[in-house]
Scaffold this motif. Structure first.
Motif, short mmCIF file in Angstrom:
data_model
loop_
_atom_site.label_atom_id
_atom_site.label_comp_id
_atom_site.label_asym_id
_atom_site.label_seq_id
_atom_site.Cartn_x
_atom_site.Cartn_y
_atom_site.Cartn_z
N LYS A 10 0.79 -0.82 -0.52
CA LYS A 10 0.23 -0.15 0.02
C LYS A 10 0.70 1.12 -0.21
O LYS A 10 0.94 2.56 -1.08
N ASP A 11 1.85 1.27 0.97
CA ASP A 11 3.13 2.33 0.23
C ASP A 11 3.80 2.65 -0.28
O ASP A 11 3.86 2.91 -0.14
N LEU A 12 4.15 1.88 -0.91
CA LEU A 12 4.85 1.28 -2.48
C LEU A 12 3.47 2.43 -3.27
O LEU A 12 4.45 3.17 -4.17
N ASN A 13 2.15 1.43 -3.91
CA ASN A 13 1.66 2.26 -4.47
C ASN A 13 1.12 3.72 -3.77
O ASN A 13 0.78 4.24 -5.45
N SER A 14 1.13 4.08 -2.67
CA SER A 14 0.90 5.64 -2.49
C SER A 14 2.27 6.35 -3.25
O SER A 14 2.00 7.20 -3.67
N GLU A 15 3.31 5.95 -2.91
CA GLU A 15 4.49 6.69 -3.24
C GLU A 15 4.22 6.92 -5.23
O GLU A 15 4.35 7.36 -5.30
N LEU A 19 4.85 10.06 -7.36
CA LEU A 19 5.60 9.53 -8.02
C LEU A 19 4.93 10.72 -9.80
O LEU A 19 5.21 11.14 -10.38
N GLU A 20 3.86 9.72 -9.41
CA GLU A 20 3.14 10.11 -11.05
C GLU A 20 2.55 11.38 -11.04
O GLU A 20 2.71 12.26 -12.66
N GLN A 22 4.27 14.48 -9.53
CA GLN A 22 4.64 14.93 -9.97
C GLN A 22 5.31 15.44 -11.13
O GLN A 22 6.07 15.68 -11.80
N LYS A 23 4.92 14.43 -12.36
CA LYS A 23 5.18 13.29 -13.09
C LYS A 23 4.30 14.85 -14.56
O LYS A 23 4.57 15.01 -15.00
N ASP A 24 3.57 14.11 -13.88
CA ASP A 24 2.40 14.58 -14.68
C ASP A 24 2.52 16.99 -14.49
O ASP A 24 2.78 17.44 -15.33
N ASP A 25 2.70 17.00 -13.14
CA ASP A 25 3.45 18.72 -12.21
C ASP A 25 4.65 18.91 -14.15
O ASP A 25 4.31 19.84 -14.95
N ILE A 26 5.77 17.99 -14.06
CA ILE A 26 6.18 18.17 -14.46
C ILE A 26 6.28 18.32 -16.16
O ILE A 26 7.09 19.89 -16.92
N HIS A 27 5.31 17.55 -16.73
CA HIS A 27 4.94 17.04 -18.15
C HIS A 27 4.04 18.49 -18.32
O HIS A 27 4.32 18.83 -19.78
N TYR A 28 3.60 18.92 -17.33
CA TYR A 28 2.27 20.38 -18.07
C TYR A 28 3.71 21.22 -18.21
O TYR A 28 3.57 22.45 -18.73
N LEU A 77 12.25 15.16 -15.12
CA LEU A 77 11.17 13.85 -15.88
C LEU A 77 12.25 13.00 -15.84
O LEU A 77 11.31 12.11 -15.55
N LYS A 78 13.35 12.57 -16.94
CA LYS A 78 14.25 11.66 -17.17
C LYS A 78 14.22 10.79 -15.39
O LYS A 78 14.01 9.30 -15.41
N GLU A 79 14.34 11.26 -14.40
CA GLU A 79 14.52 10.74 -12.82
C GLU A 79 13.19 9.91 -12.28
O GLU A 79 13.51 8.76 -11.90
N ILE A 80 12.33 11.49 -12.68
CA ILE A 80 11.31 10.43 -12.07
C ILE A 80 10.76 9.22 -12.65
O ILE A 80 9.81 8.49 -12.09
N LYS A 81 10.35 9.49 -13.82
CA LYS A 81 10.38 8.33 -14.82
C LYS A 81 10.72 6.80 -14.33
O LYS A 81 11.30 6.28 -14.34
N ALA A 82 12.43 7.22 -14.06
CA ALA A 82 13.24 6.18 -13.54
C ALA A 82 12.82 5.25 -11.83
O ALA A 82 12.66 4.32 -11.87
#
Length: 191
Positions: A10-15, A19-20, A22-28, A77-82
């Protein structure tokens, strides 16, 4: 397993969800930067059916003042995707461990409780409703009692040998027939 170990999925899924976001914010932010350039053109295939369609093209305008900022956002963005990929791999490992643990539980009702709570991530109220005929408190108490019995079982199964080896003297580890067969075959006693 402890409650903390059971909750790790559950904790990993929340993390990952965080992160998703944050990725969307950076992409935007990248899409809104003035250095980002996109347009569309129309074209068709060289061969039949010659259907005209829209093609989107894009790129970065070189020489703008925001070029360094754009490059930094691309690195983030690349770091967050990794990192998302890494956490997804950890999720798979935790999921596998959790399913193996649940499948090893002898009581069907407890397997259902564990699956609904820790795999499906339902709150206790919904776990009780899904099982039927139980209250939130009764389901929590059954879970608590199960963990207590598991902890007590693990404590009695692990007996320390004087030199520090664990599980000394456990009957399930003893194999007298195998030791005899080994002794007859090799002339040595397996320790």
């Amino acid at each position: 397993m402890t409650v903390k170990e059971l909750s790790r999925l559950k904790d990993l899924n929340s993390e990952i969800d965080l992160l998703e976001e944050q990725k969307d914010d950076i992409h935007y932010a990248l899409q809104k930067m003035p250095a980002n350039y996109a347009t569309s053109v129309t074209g068709s295939l060289v061969d039949a059916p010659y259907t005209q369609h829209t093609i989107r093209i894009g790129g970065v305008i070189v020489g703008t003042a925001d070029m360094e900022s754009y490059a930094e956002k691309r690195r983030e963005l690349k770091e967050i995707k990794a990192l998302i990929e890494l956490r997804q791999q950890e999720c798979f490992i935790e999921y596998t461990k959790l399913i193996r643990f649940i499948n090893g539980v002898g009581d069907s009702l407890m397997r259902q409780i564990l699956t609904l709570r820790f795999v499906n991530n339902l709150p206790w109220v919904q776990v009780a409703a899904s099982i039927g005929g139980n209250t939130e408190a009764s389901v929590k108490m059954a879970f608590k009692r199960y963990l207590e019995s598991e902890r007590n079982q693990n404590e009695t199964d692990t007996i320390q040998h004087p030199n520090g080896a664990s599980n000394y003297g456990r009957e399930q580890d003893a194999d007298p027939a195998g030791d005899i067969a080994l002794r007859e075959h090799t002339g040595k006693i397996r320790l």
